[in-house]
Write a protein that holds these residues in place. Sequence first.
Motif, PDB file in Angstrom:
ATOM      1  N   THR A 183       0.953  -0.949  -0.082  1.00 62.97           N
ATOM      2  CA  THR A 183       0.072  -0.294  -0.289  1.00 62.97           C
ATOM      3  C   THR A 183       1.234   1.576   0.173  1.00 62.97           C
ATOM      4  O   THR A 183       0.715   2.518  -0.693  1.00 62.97           O
ATOM      5  CB  THR A 183      -0.837  -0.150   1.234  1.00 62.97           C
ATOM      6  OG1 THR A 183      -1.500  -0.922   1.686  1.00 62.97           O
ATOM      7  CG2 THR A 183      -2.130   1.049   1.472  1.00 62.97           C
ATOM      8  N   SER A 184       1.979   1.472   0.390  1.00 62.56           N
ATOM      9  CA  SER A 184       2.932   2.124   0.578  1.00 62.56           C
ATOM     10  C   SER A 184       3.017   2.920  -0.510  1.00 62.56           C
ATOM     11  O   SER A 184       4.236   4.117  -0.982  1.00 62.56           O
ATOM     12  CB  SER A 184       4.199   1.807   1.793  1.00 62.56           C
ATOM     13  OG  SER A 184       3.822   1.625   2.725  1.00 62.56           O
ATOM     14  N   LEU A 185       3.254   1.728  -1.515  1.00 60.01           N
ATOM     15  CA  LEU A 185       4.233   1.894  -2.833  1.00 60.01           C
ATOM     16  C   LEU A 185       3.353   2.227  -3.615  1.00 60.01           C
ATOM     17  O   LEU A 185       3.228   3.754  -4.019  1.00 60.01           O
ATOM     18  CB  LEU A 185       4.540   0.836  -4.234  1.00 60.01           C
ATOM     19  CG  LEU A 185       4.789   0.936  -5.497  1.00 60.01           C
ATOM     20  CD1 LEU A 185       6.086   2.087  -5.946  1.00 60.01           C
ATOM     21  CD2 LEU A 185       5.069  -1.199  -5.597  1.00 60.01           C
ATOM     22  N   LEU A 186       1.755   2.060  -3.437  1.00 64.71           N
ATOM     23  CA  LEU A 186       0.791   2.582  -4.076  1.00 64.71           C
ATOM     24  C   LEU A 186       0.368   4.016  -3.573  1.00 64.71           C
ATOM     25  O   LEU A 186       0.180   5.235  -4.494  1.00 64.71           O
ATOM     26  CB  LEU A 186      -1.049   1.690  -4.285  1.00 64.71           C
ATOM     27  CG  LEU A 186      -1.035   0.544  -4.329  1.00 64.71           C
ATOM     28  CD1 LEU A 186      -1.844   0.030  -3.905  1.00 64.71           C
ATOM     29  CD2 LEU A 186      -0.249   0.375  -5.922  1.00 64.71           C
ATOM     30  N   GLU A 187       0.643   4.415  -2.599  1.00 59.87           N
ATOM     31  CA  GLU A 187       0.619   5.897  -1.608  1.00 59.87           C
ATOM     32  C   GLU A 187       1.469   6.447  -2.740  1.00 59.87           C
ATOM     33  O   GLU A 187       1.191   8.108  -2.242  1.00 59.87           O
ATOM     34  CB  GLU A 187       0.274   5.511   0.004  1.00 59.87           C
ATOM     35  CG  GLU A 187       0.599   6.686   0.511  1.00 59.87           C
ATOM     36  CD  GLU A 187       0.442   5.929   2.104  1.00 59.87           C
ATOM     37  OE1 GLU A 187       1.257   5.745   2.323  1.00 59.87           O
ATOM     38  OE2 GLU A 187       0.446   7.439   3.137  1.00 59.87           O
ATOM     39  N   ALA A 188       2.571   6.399  -2.511  1.00 54.08           N
ATOM     40  CA  ALA A 188       4.192   7.151  -3.134  1.00 54.08           C
ATOM     41  C   ALA A 188       3.735   7.726  -4.932  1.00 54.08           C
ATOM     42  O   ALA A 188       3.697   8.621  -4.547  1.00 54.08           O
ATOM     43  CB  ALA A 188       4.801   6.641  -3.239  1.00 54.08           C
ATOM     44  N   ILE A 189       2.545   6.698  -5.215  1.00 52.22           N
ATOM     45  CA  ILE A 189       2.469   6.876  -7.071  1.00 52.22           C
ATOM     46  C   ILE A 189       1.510   7.841  -6.605  1.00 52.22           C
ATOM     47  O   ILE A 189       1.276   8.366  -7.742  1.00 52.22           O
ATOM     48  CB  ILE A 189       1.495   6.038  -7.636  1.00 52.22           C
ATOM     49  CG1 ILE A 189       2.453   4.613  -7.549  1.00 52.22           C
ATOM     50  CG2 ILE A 189       1.656   5.780  -8.679  1.00 52.22           C
ATOM     51  CD1 ILE A 189       2.830   2.915  -8.024  1.00 52.22           C
ATOM     52  N   TYR A 190       0.312   7.878  -5.913  1.00 49.19           N
ATOM     53  CA  TYR A 190      -0.959   8.516  -5.512  1.00 49.19           C
ATOM     54  C   TYR A 190      -0.454  10.094  -5.408  1.00 49.19           C
ATOM     55  O   TYR A 190      -0.939  10.812  -5.864  1.00 49.19           O
ATOM     56  CB  TYR A 190      -1.144   8.274  -4.210  1.00 49.19           C
ATOM     57  CG  TYR A 190      -3.364   8.485  -4.079  1.00 49.19           C
ATOM     58  CD1 TYR A 190      -3.870   8.818  -5.112  1.00 49.19           C
ATOM     59  CD2 TYR A 190      -2.817   9.774  -3.255  1.00 49.19           C
ATOM     60  CE1 TYR A 190      -5.254   8.654  -4.881  1.00 49.19           C
ATOM     61  CE2 TYR A 190      -4.241  10.396  -3.155  1.00 49.19           C
ATOM     62  CZ  TYR A 190      -5.315  10.310  -4.271  1.00 49.19           C
ATOM     63  OH  TYR A 190      -6.812  10.979  -3.715  1.00 49.19           O
ATOM     64  N   CYS A 191       0.822  10.130  -4.374  1.00 46.77           N
ATOM     65  CA  CYS A 191       1.313  10.898  -3.567  1.00 46.77           C
ATOM     66  C   CYS A 191       2.008  12.063  -4.742  1.00 46.77           C
ATOM     67  O   CYS A 191       2.356  12.946  -4.918  1.00 46.77           O
ATOM     68  CB  CYS A 191       2.156  10.793  -1.961  1.00 46.77           C
ATOM     69  SG  CYS A 191       1.992  10.621  -1.318  1.00 46.77           S
ATOM     70  N   LEU A 192       2.995  11.589  -5.963  1.00 43.81           N
ATOM     71  CA  LEU A 192       3.032  12.043  -7.155  1.00 43.81           C
ATOM     72  C   LEU A 192       1.758  13.148  -7.438  1.00 43.81           C
ATOM     73  O   LEU A 192       2.302  14.143  -8.273  1.00 43.81           O
ATOM     74  CB  LEU A 192       3.983  10.917  -7.609  1.00 43.81           C
ATOM     75  CG  LEU A 192       4.413  11.795  -8.666  1.00 43.81           C
ATOM     76  CD1 LEU A 192       5.792  12.276  -8.303  1.00 43.81           C
ATOM     77  CD2 LEU A 192       5.566  10.631 -10.206  1.00 43.81           C
ATOM     78  N   GLY A 193       0.507  12.104  -7.887  1.00 44.24           N
ATOM     79  CA  GLY A 193      -0.675  12.266  -8.784  1.00 44.24           C
ATOM     80  C   GLY A 193      -0.691  13.576  -7.949  1.00 44.24           C
ATOM     81  O   GLY A 193      -1.483  15.589  -8.587  1.00 44.24           O
ATOM     82  N   ARG A 194      -0.981  14.044  -6.833  1.00 42.80           N
ATOM     83  CA  ARG A 194      -1.720  14.506  -6.104  1.00 42.80           C
ATOM     84  C   ARG A 194      -1.806  15.461  -4.976  1.00 42.80           C
ATOM     85  O   ARG A 194      -2.067  16.428  -4.086  1.00 42.80           O
ATOM     86  CB  ARG A 194      -3.449  13.420  -5.881  1.00 42.80           C
ATOM     87  CG  ARG A 194      -3.731  13.236  -6.536  1.00 42.80           C
ATOM     88  CD  ARG A 194      -5.343  12.738  -6.264  1.00 42.80           C
ATOM     89  NE  ARG A 194      -6.071  12.613  -7.926  1.00 42.80           N
ATOM     90  CZ  ARG A 194      -7.495  12.041  -7.139  1.00 42.80           C
ATOM     91  NH1 ARG A 194      -8.246  12.501  -6.494  1.00 42.80           N
ATOM     92  NH2 ARG A 194      -7.956  11.558  -8.210  1.00 42.80           N
ATOM     93  N   VAL A 195      -0.275  15.015  -4.723  1.00 39.53           N
ATOM     94  CA  VAL A 195       0.106  16.056  -3.327  1.00 39.53           C
ATOM     95  C   VAL A 195      -0.591  15.889  -2.594  1.00 39.53           C
ATOM     96  O   VAL A 195      -0.279  16.933  -1.071  1.00 39.53           O
ATOM     97  CB  VAL A 195       0.326  17.181  -4.582  1.00 39.53           C
ATOM     98  CG1 VAL A 195       1.743  18.319  -2.954  1.00 39.53           C
ATOM     99  CG2 VAL A 195       0.989  17.634  -5.713  1.00 39.53           C
ATOM    100  N   ARG A 196      -0.653  15.020  -2.276  1.00 41.93           N
ATOM    101  CA  ARG A 196      -0.965  14.164  -0.737  1.00 41.93           C
ATOM    102  C   ARG A 196      -0.933  12.497  -0.581  1.00 41.93           C
ATOM    103  O   ARG A 196      -1.790  12.406  -2.085  1.00 41.93           O
ATOM    104  CB  ARG A 196      -2.478  15.108  -0.526  1.00 41.93           C
ATOM    105  CG  ARG A 196      -3.458  14.363  -0.955  1.00 41.93           C
ATOM    106  CD  ARG A 196      -5.407  15.294  -1.301  1.00 41.93           C
ATOM    107  NE  ARG A 196      -6.019  15.058  -1.551  1.00 41.93           N
ATOM    108  CZ  ARG A 196      -7.325  14.278  -1.737  1.00 41.93           C
ATOM    109  NH1 ARG A 196      -6.953  13.671  -1.176  1.00 41.93           N
ATOM    110  NH2 ARG A 196      -8.507  13.654  -2.740  1.00 41.93           N
ATOM    111  N   SER A 197      -1.765  12.490   0.416  1.00 38.82           N
ATOM    112  CA  SER A 197      -2.183  10.583   0.591  1.00 38.82           C
ATOM    113  C   SER A 197      -2.997  10.927   0.233  1.00 38.82           C
ATOM    114  O   SER A 197      -4.501  11.567   0.404  1.00 38.82           O
ATOM    115  CB  SER A 197      -1.295  10.435   1.921  1.00 38.82           C
ATOM    116  OG  SER A 197      -1.759   9.109   2.385  1.00 38.82           O
ATOM    117  N   PHE A 198      -3.880   8.947   0.731  1.00 39.16           N
ATOM    118  CA  PHE A 198      -5.181   8.938   0.140  1.00 39.16           C
ATOM    119  C   PHE A 198      -5.570   7.850   2.090  1.00 39.16           C
ATOM    120  O   PHE A 198      -6.606   7.583   2.071  1.00 39.16           O
ATOM    121  CB  PHE A 198      -5.504   6.990  -0.706  1.00 39.16           C
ATOM    122  CG  PHE A 198      -4.691   6.557  -1.094  1.00 39.16           C
ATOM    123  CD1 PHE A 198      -5.083   5.206   0.257  1.00 39.16           C
ATOM    124  CD2 PHE A 198      -3.883   6.463  -1.708  1.00 39.16           C
ATOM    125  CE1 PHE A 198      -4.366   3.726   0.308  1.00 39.16           C
ATOM    126  CE2 PHE A 198      -3.056   5.180  -1.789  1.00 39.16           C
ATOM    127  CZ  PHE A 198      -3.034   3.969  -1.084  1.00 39.16           C
TER     128      PHE A 198
END
Length: 376
Positions: free
Chosen positions: A54-69
């Motif tokens: 999940t941390s890897l997915l979270e890193a990808i998300y942060c790159l697009g949205r500049v926040r965590s899910f």
Amino acid sequence: MPAPAKIASGAPALLSQRGLQTLEIVDFRNIEAASLTFSPGLNLIGGENASGKTSLLEAIYCLGRVRSFRTRQPEQPIRYGQSCYRLVGKLSRGAGQSLPVGIERSRSALTVHLDGEPVRRLSDLAGSFSVQVLSADTPNLLNGGPRYRRQLLDWALFHVEQGYRDVWQRYTRILRQRNAALRTHAHTSLVTSWDGELLETAAQIDDLRQSYLQRFEVLLAQEVAQLLPGASIELNYLPGWPGHAGLAATVAGALEKDRAHGYTRYGVHRSDFRLLIDGNDVAGHCSRGQQKSVLVAFLLAQLRLQQERQSPPGAFLLDDLGSELDDDHQRRVLQALRELDAQVFVSAIEGDRVAVSDWQSVARFHVEHGNIREVL
Ligand SMILES: Nc1ncnc2c1ncn2[C@@H]1O[C@H](COP(=O)(O)OP(=O)(O)O)[C@@H](O)[C@H]1O
Ligand SMILES: [Mg+2]
């Protein structure tokens, strides 16, 4: 550096125009360092519980949205004992072009770079890397608050409606200024000096949302008919002010109370929507299984609309797929994503349950104690 994603059967390499090609991660959650090359199609992420999927997915998300899910605390993903995390990605732009994007977050500061230039407004990033997530760790449109649903709607419009972002940024800027005037007890004439532009941009935003939702509701009904045969769905949009009155009259009538509260209480920044099945609120009345079907139908309808408008699909993160969705729902979601040429990241403890044979390009990753390696 891991090997580039494999392309099976001589298929065209360029599936996704706006996917993430590579990602470097430093000190993000339990990932100390990783340097990854992704498939433009399907990326499967396997590994034991608590390994860092999940941390890897979270890193990808942060790159697009500049926040965590997963959290609203921006510094929470910084690896224990470290002072900042860093994410550097390369977005593919088609025809061999790519666009670098980087984020560095310390406890006190955030720096974002796009194409080597510092980014001042985060909404400038919207549209460069569209990323959506389905995860039990994040609120969804049924259990999240109005702010969550608003962001979902705005985000969807950023990606399919030319001009939406500009008018949204204008509205947000004017609203901030009006609120500052209210908060500092400025003279009434200063507060109302913003109203003309506020109302004009609000009307444009409301129009674009209404026409998006009109089409969206049709597509949503089609998806619901497949997943919940016999049920009828309705989407009620609440614009952000009492429906019977116009916004101009509402804002004018609310001035004294706005002054007392120190902010603008009515406008498109307060919108929301409700989903009803057979006339009943989905969140309050439907079973957990029906709710999941509605969530999947909503996601699929969004995808269909993106496809209709020929908007680049971006990346989809499906966290812990096996425990989130049953096999039938999984199949539908993955099939729709494949038809759309989306880039997909699926995390699952048993990554091999996903039917990969349909995909032209697949990469597999294995995560162990925060170490990520590509499985060849
Ligand atoms: N800021 C952090 N620094 C270091 N480790 C963290 C941080 N936040 C969470 N962790 C740890 O990271 C590990 C991986 O979590 P997660 O990505 O949720 O695993 P998975 O999805 O594979 O089950 C967990 O053991 C968790 O305790
Ligand atoms: Mg997980």
